[in-house]
Enzyme design. Structure first.
Site, short mmCIF file in Angstrom:
data_model
loop_
_atom_site.label_atom_id
_atom_site.label_comp_id
_atom_site.label_asym_id
_atom_site.label_seq_id
_atom_site.Cartn_x
_atom_site.Cartn_y
_atom_site.Cartn_z
N ASP A 98 0.82 -1.21 0.00
CA ASP A 98 0.00 0.00 0.00
C ASP A 98 0.85 1.27 0.00
O ASP A 98 0.67 2.16 0.83
CB ASP A 98 -0.94 0.02 1.22
N GLU A 121 -11.61 0.57 -2.99
CA GLU A 121 -10.92 1.05 -1.79
C GLU A 121 -9.70 1.86 -2.20
O GLU A 121 -9.50 2.17 -3.38
CB GLU A 121 -10.50 -0.15 -0.93
#
Length: 439
Positions: A22, A200
């Site tokens: 991420d 997301e």
């Protein structure tokens, strides 16, 4: 032998090897900073610095003090795969902001709790502030956009009326940084492009007089992807890029050298060029890798829609020549030469090296560097590795950075009672590990 000129002119992906998922990136002048998810490990939220986008130095952590993780942000008895997920780093008026989600589920609870919070610093090396919790910010994967004198929060949650299982929704609200609170109305921006499952990881950018929303979609498995949408106003409505996804490996073989690519962030270089950082998983052994999700660097350009029958939006085009993540690519900055990743520690310093991590916040007195200079002392305790008890054993680790590697350690071990063990461990999870210990 010296590397050839052609080899010197390229870099190799991933640029951050080991479990650094991420990625989020921020440029300040000629300096680049990147943060990653750290889940239940402490210190939390590693911060890397680079001058050239390919050689990265670990310079600190946004969660580096016990008092930061003993309250609403809980890294004491956090569950496996919980903790710190999908941090974003941004810079504004001399201050660095890291915003992220802490995911915690009580030991005897079936319900999880998501705490979205911000920490700040004037130097990314620290010290970083105590967490500023944003009350009412539900869901995960929070991000910030500084837009003039206003600050906007974006996050991900499950919509109140989902159309199918796993549908995600990106929402937006203004932030008051004086009170660390969300203010004003909520806007619901986007439910995805190609099916929308697990939409997301949102980031907002302002360019060409419009707002661009970049999201992850498809989950972090083989269908992972990056989507783009655009709006004239920050509150929407957002129009999906008709060429979505803008980055993915879902269309490639499961045996491709890297799969599961997604969760991207953009950065503009001083000369106006753009790059993307995104996560991916190397397919080293059986289509998998024990390094987990790592950070990759991919070139990007902006192109105007040429079809006269389509709105003339400017769209991001990632990997414009090949459409995928390449193992070797031309260096972004010609003066840089990528250095190989290595790790060595003789424990000669006054502080524990930044590469070392604990499994959750360590117990007081778990280690000592000072009693015998040049040696690390780990003290045996009753706590053992336990999935159910979420224990905090006396265990330190560094990230595995290659599937094929050699690791060597010197150890002195003189147990004073039966049942005490010490040594090395090859670690994946609380219930997946290999012990190499003496008793």
């Amino acid at each position: 032998a010296r590397p050839s000129a052609a080899r010197r002119a390229t870099y190799s992906n991933p640029i951050l090897r080991g479990s650094y998922p991420d990625p989020s990136i921020q440029r300040v002048g000629s300096d680049y900073y990147m943060v990653s998810s750290s889940f239940e490990y402490f210190p939390g939220i590693p911060i890397h610095h680079s001058k050239d986008l390919v050689n990265w130095e670990l310079v600190g952590y946004a969660l580096h003090r016990p008092e930061q993780v003993r309250g609403p942000v809980n890294l004491m008895d956090v569950q496996q795969d919980g903790g710190i997920q999908a941090a974003t780093i941004r810079y504004h008026n001399g201050t660095f902001y890291v915003i992220t989600t802490s995911v915690y589920q009580g030991i005897n609870s079936k319900e999880g709790n998501c705490t979205n919070f911000i920490v700040t610093a004037t130097d990314p090396r620290g010290p970083w502030s105590l967490p500023h919790v944003l009350e009412g910010a539900d869901g995960i994967d929070s991000s910030l956009l500084f837009d003039g004198d206003r600050v906007w929060y974006t996050g991900t949650h499950s919509p109140a009326t989902p159309d199918y299982l796993g549908e995600g929704e990106i929402w937006l609200q203004e932030v008051d940084l004086n009170t660390w609170s969300l203010i004003g109305p909520i806007s619901y921006l986007y439910r995805g492009a190609c099916g929308g499952v697990w939409t997301e990881g949102p980031h907002l950018y302002k360019r060409d007089g419009r707002y661009y929303l970049i999201t992850a979609e498809g989950g972090t498995g083989y269908h992972h992807a990056v989507m783009a949408a655009v709006a004239d106003k920050i509150t929407g409505p957002y129009v999906s890029n008709p060429r979505n996804p803008i980055l993915t490996t879902r269309h490639l073989s499961y045996n491709n050298w890297v799969t599961r690519v997604g969760h991207a962030d953009f950065v503009e270089l001083p000369d106006g060029r753009w790059y993307v950082v995104a996560l991916g998983v190397r397919s080293d052994i059986g289509q998998r890798s024990n390094m987990g999700r790592e950070s990759f660097l991919i070139p990007m350009v902006w192109e105007r829609e040429p079809d006269e029958y389509q709105p003339q939006y400017l769209w991001p085009v990632v990997a414009p020549e090949t459409g995928t993540v390449e193992r070797n690519l031309p260096l972004p900055l010609s003066a840089a030469q990528q250095q190989p990743a290595r790790f060595r520690d003789d424990f000669s310093g006054a502080k524990l090296g930044l590469e070392w991590n604990f499994r959750r916040l360590p117990l007081d007195g778990a280690f000592n560097l000072w009693a015998n200079p040049g040696h690390l002392r780990l003290f045996a305790r009753p706590e053992t590795i336990s999935l159910e008890q979420r224990s905090r054993p006396s265990m330190l680790g560094v990230r595995q950075i290659e599937s094929d590697f050699a690791f060597r350690a010197q150890m002195a071990f003189k147990p004073e009672a039966d049942g005490i063990a010490a040594g090395l461990v090859l670690w994946q999870k609380d219930d997946i590990y290999i012990l190499y210990t003496l008793t």
